[in-house]
Design a protein around this motif. Structure first.
Motif, PDB file in Angstrom:
ATOM      1  N   UNK A 217     -34.073  31.322-106.289  1.00 49.31           N
ATOM      2  CA  UNK A 217     -32.979  31.889-106.852  1.00 49.31           C
ATOM      3  C   UNK A 217     -33.137  33.460-107.288  1.00 49.31           C
ATOM      4  N   UNK A 218     -34.375  33.819-107.382  1.00 50.94           N
ATOM      5  CA  UNK A 218     -34.709  35.053-107.161  1.00 50.94           C
ATOM      6  C   UNK A 218     -34.542  36.155-106.241  1.00 50.94           C
ATOM      7  N   UNK A 219     -34.572  35.439-105.196  1.00 54.35           N
ATOM      8  CA  UNK A 219     -34.517  36.173-103.809  1.00 54.35           C
ATOM      9  C   UNK A 219     -35.708  36.237-103.367  1.00 54.35           C
ATOM     10  N   UNK A 220     -37.017  35.594-103.651  1.00 52.11           N
ATOM     11  CA  UNK A 220     -38.361  35.441-103.378  1.00 52.11           C
ATOM     12  C   UNK A 220     -38.241  34.667-102.025  1.00 52.11           C
ATOM     13  N   UNK A 221     -38.730  35.042-101.005  1.00 46.71           N
ATOM     14  CA  UNK A 221     -38.937  34.227 -99.782  1.00 46.71           C
ATOM     15  C   UNK A 221     -40.322  33.455 -99.894  1.00 46.71           C
ATOM     16  N   UNK A 222     -40.480  32.122 -99.684  1.00 48.39           N
ATOM     17  CA  UNK A 222     -41.531  31.433 -99.799  1.00 48.39           C
ATOM     18  C   UNK A 222     -41.833  30.919 -98.136  1.00 48.39           C
ATOM     19  N   UNK A 223     -43.252  31.188 -97.468  1.00 53.25           N
ATOM     20  CA  UNK A 223     -43.155  31.004 -96.257  1.00 53.25           C
ATOM     21  C   UNK A 223     -44.634  29.904 -96.050  1.00 53.25           C
ATOM     22  N   UNK A 224     -44.545  28.818 -95.514  1.00 57.41           N
ATOM     23  CA  UNK A 224     -45.728  28.137 -95.094  1.00 57.41           C
ATOM     24  C   UNK A 224     -46.422  28.749 -93.940  1.00 57.41           C
ATOM     25  N   UNK A 225     -47.802  28.679 -94.215  1.00 59.50           N
ATOM     26  CA  UNK A 225     -48.775  29.336 -93.250  1.00 59.50           C
ATOM     27  C   UNK A 225     -49.964  28.013 -92.754  1.00 59.50           C
ATOM     28  N   UNK A 226     -49.999  28.105 -91.484  1.00 66.20           N
ATOM     29  CA  UNK A 226     -51.126  27.259 -91.318  1.00 66.20           C
ATOM     30  C   UNK A 226     -52.387  28.002 -90.708  1.00 66.20           C
ATOM     31  N   UNK A 233     -54.028  25.568 -94.922  1.00 59.72           N
ATOM     32  CA  UNK A 233     -52.870  26.108 -95.175  1.00 59.72           C
ATOM     33  C   UNK A 233     -52.497  26.675 -96.727  1.00 59.72           C
ATOM     34  N   UNK A 234     -51.602  27.400 -96.587  1.00 59.23           N
ATOM     35  CA  UNK A 234     -51.029  27.940 -97.853  1.00 59.23           C
ATOM     36  C   UNK A 234     -49.505  28.354 -97.976  1.00 59.23           C
ATOM     37  N   UNK A 235     -48.936  28.475 -99.145  1.00 67.21           N
ATOM     38  CA  UNK A 235     -47.513  29.141 -99.107  1.00 67.21           C
ATOM     39  C   UNK A 235     -47.762  30.503 -99.569  1.00 67.21           C
ATOM     40  N   UNK A 236     -47.264  31.417 -98.970  1.00 70.48           N
ATOM     41  CA  UNK A 236     -46.806  32.879 -99.254  1.00 70.48           C
ATOM     42  C   UNK A 236     -45.887  33.044 -99.974  1.00 70.48           C
ATOM     43  N   UNK A 237     -45.625  34.037-101.048  1.00 70.10           N
ATOM     44  CA  UNK A 237     -44.339  34.411-101.491  1.00 70.10           C
ATOM     45  C   UNK A 237     -44.063  36.100-101.150  1.00 70.10           C
ATOM     46  N   UNK A 238     -42.899  36.135-100.641  1.00 65.18           N
ATOM     47  CA  UNK A 238     -42.599  37.494-100.167  1.00 65.18           C
ATOM     48  C   UNK A 238     -41.398  37.866-100.967  1.00 65.18           C
ATOM     49  N   UNK A 239     -41.575  39.093-101.729  1.00 67.41           N
ATOM     50  CA  UNK A 239     -40.450  39.562-102.647  1.00 67.41           C
ATOM     51  C   UNK A 239     -39.503  40.206-102.000  1.00 67.41           C
ATOM     52  N   UNK A 240     -38.418  40.733-102.269  1.00 66.34           N
ATOM     53  CA  UNK A 240     -37.438  41.440-101.722  1.00 66.34           C
ATOM     54  C   UNK A 240     -37.682  42.924-101.087  1.00 66.34           C
ATOM     55  N   UNK A 241     -38.772  43.351-102.025  1.00 65.32           N
ATOM     56  CA  UNK A 241     -39.520  44.447-101.588  1.00 65.32           C
ATOM     57  C   UNK A 241     -40.602  44.340-100.662  1.00 65.32           C
ATOM     58  N   UNK A 249     -52.419  27.718-102.661  1.00 66.25           N
ATOM     59  CA  UNK A 249     -53.511  27.556-101.668  1.00 66.25           C
ATOM     60  C   UNK A 249     -53.940  26.026-101.640  1.00 66.25           C
ATOM     61  N   UNK A 250     -54.648  25.688-100.493  1.00 63.47           N
ATOM     62  CA  UNK A 250     -55.225  24.319-100.633  1.00 63.47           C
ATOM     63  C   UNK A 250     -54.113  23.426 -99.901  1.00 63.47           C
ATOM     64  N   UNK A 251     -53.179  23.702 -99.074  1.00 65.86           N
ATOM     65  CA  UNK A 251     -52.302  22.918 -98.326  1.00 65.86           C
ATOM     66  C   UNK A 251     -53.053  22.271 -97.059  1.00 65.86           C
ATOM     67  N   UNK A 252     -52.689  21.344 -96.518  1.00 69.15           N
ATOM     68  CA  UNK A 252     -53.222  20.767 -95.394  1.00 69.15           C
ATOM     69  C   UNK A 252     -52.090  20.753 -94.222  1.00 69.15           C
ATOM     70  N   UNK A 253     -52.182  21.710 -93.284  1.00 64.81           N
ATOM     71  CA  UNK A 253     -51.039  21.853 -92.261  1.00 64.81           C
ATOM     72  C   UNK A 253     -49.546  21.829 -92.880  1.00 64.81           C
ATOM     73  N   UNK A 254     -49.077  22.742 -93.897  1.00 61.77           N
ATOM     74  CA  UNK A 254     -47.904  22.919 -94.451  1.00 61.77           C
ATOM     75  C   UNK A 254     -46.764  23.311 -93.253  1.00 61.77           C
ATOM     76  N   UNK A 255     -45.869  22.420 -92.860  1.00 63.53           N
ATOM     77  CA  UNK A 255     -44.949  22.523 -91.721  1.00 63.53           C
ATOM     78  C   UNK A 255     -43.413  22.567 -92.017  1.00 63.53           C
ATOM     79  N   UNK A 256     -43.144  22.257 -93.516  1.00 63.84           N
ATOM     80  CA  UNK A 256     -41.780  22.655 -93.827  1.00 63.84           C
ATOM     81  C   UNK A 256     -41.933  22.723 -95.265  1.00 63.84           C
ATOM     82  N   UNK A 257     -40.558  23.332 -95.975  1.00 61.65           N
ATOM     83  CA  UNK A 257     -40.533  23.634 -97.196  1.00 61.65           C
ATOM     84  C   UNK A 257     -39.000  23.521 -97.640  1.00 61.65           C
ATOM     85  N   UNK A 258     -38.894  23.127 -99.040  1.00 64.04           N
ATOM     86  CA  UNK A 258     -37.700  23.021 -99.610  1.00 64.04           C
ATOM     87  C   UNK A 258     -37.686  23.350-101.158  1.00 64.04           C
TER      88      UNK A 258
END
Length: 272
Positions: A217-226, A233-241, A249-258
């Protein structure tokens, strides 16, 4: 005399703030987990080979099991049930809800399919010849499908057209509040931004086999990475800037996010 006055207050005016919950599919563990800064927390086990996730307004999580042609629902307390199954789903690999509460699936089987699952569980075919790992609706009700090298648009009346091309393994799709579509390029290791008129530009590079995308809801984009090394794998957060950081960190082949955003609390004030 008693007057009832209803105030709807945003989360920023209340304490404590109702935090969003970020759900991630971990492919090799056959589970859905909650992503958080301290690492993943298991949430729904035994959901199959999941490549697509979606969340309804009640906080139920839906998981597309591509290996078993099955869609499962995980309640907020972690109970798993089957809501749809069968070869008609064509190896479902992406999920998205429309505003009427219908759940759409995209699969790579049968030459590519998009199906609609109504709230009563009825499955109907929307289109064939289109499929992939990403689905997203725009504000006008058009459905977008990631097709590896291109993204297709399906109008509410079922007309299919090519919206944008030139991607390198288009996977996850997500819209921001301004109507721009973001595309994860799995092979290219970057995220593309597509304006409403179809113009494609580079949003951010330096990803690691990016798959699922979701905005908070803040406009940050979350990205699953393998990644090819442990952890896988991990989830990265990307700000509007475009500032990039690791969120989980510590995920095992993250393929989808909600991401589930709780409704804003409602405060009722009664004045005598």
């Amino acid at each position: 005399m008693i007057f009832g006055i209803l105030f709807v207050l945003g989360a920023s005016l209340l304490s404590p703030v109702c935090a969003s919950t970020i759900y991630v599919a971990e492919e090799q563990l056959l589970r859905v987990s909650i992503a958080q800064p301290g690492g993943p927390q298991p949430f729904g086990n035994g959901v199959g080979l999941v490549y697509g996730l979606a969340v309804d307004p009640a906080g139920n999580v839906y998981a597309a099991d591509a290996g078993g042609d099955t869609i499962r629902r995980v309640t907020p307390d972690g109970n798993v049930s089957v809501i749809a199954a069968g070869s008609i789903l064509g190896s479902p690999s992406a999920l998205a809800f429309d505003r009427a509460g219908n759940l759409y699936t995209s699969g790579n089987g049968w030459g590519g399919t998009v199906n609609r699952i109504s709230p009563d569980g009825t499955i109907s075919r929307v289109v064939t010849g289109v499929g992939g790992f990403g689905l997203a609706f725009d504000a006008a009700g058009n459905l977008y499908v990631a097709g590896w090298a291109s993204v297709s648009r399906i109008t509410p009346s079922g007309v299919v057209s090519t919206f944008a091309t030139g991607f390198e393994g288009a996977w996850g799709l997500a819209f921001d509040a301004d109507g721009n579509l973001f595309v994860a390029n799995y092979i290219g290791n970057y995220i593309s931004k597509v304006s409403p008129d179809g113009t494609v530009s580079l949003f951010v590079s330096g990803m690691d086999l990016p798959t699922g995308l979701a905005f908070d809801s803040n406009g940050d984009l979350y990205v699953c990475n393998i990644t090819a090394h442990s952890p896988l794998g991990y989830v990265a957060r990307v700000t509007p800037g475009k500032a990039v950081s690791r969120y989980c960190n510590g995920l095992n082949y993250p393929t989808a996010i909600a991401i589930y955003v709780p409704p804003s609390p409602v405060l009722t004030v009664v004045i005598d």
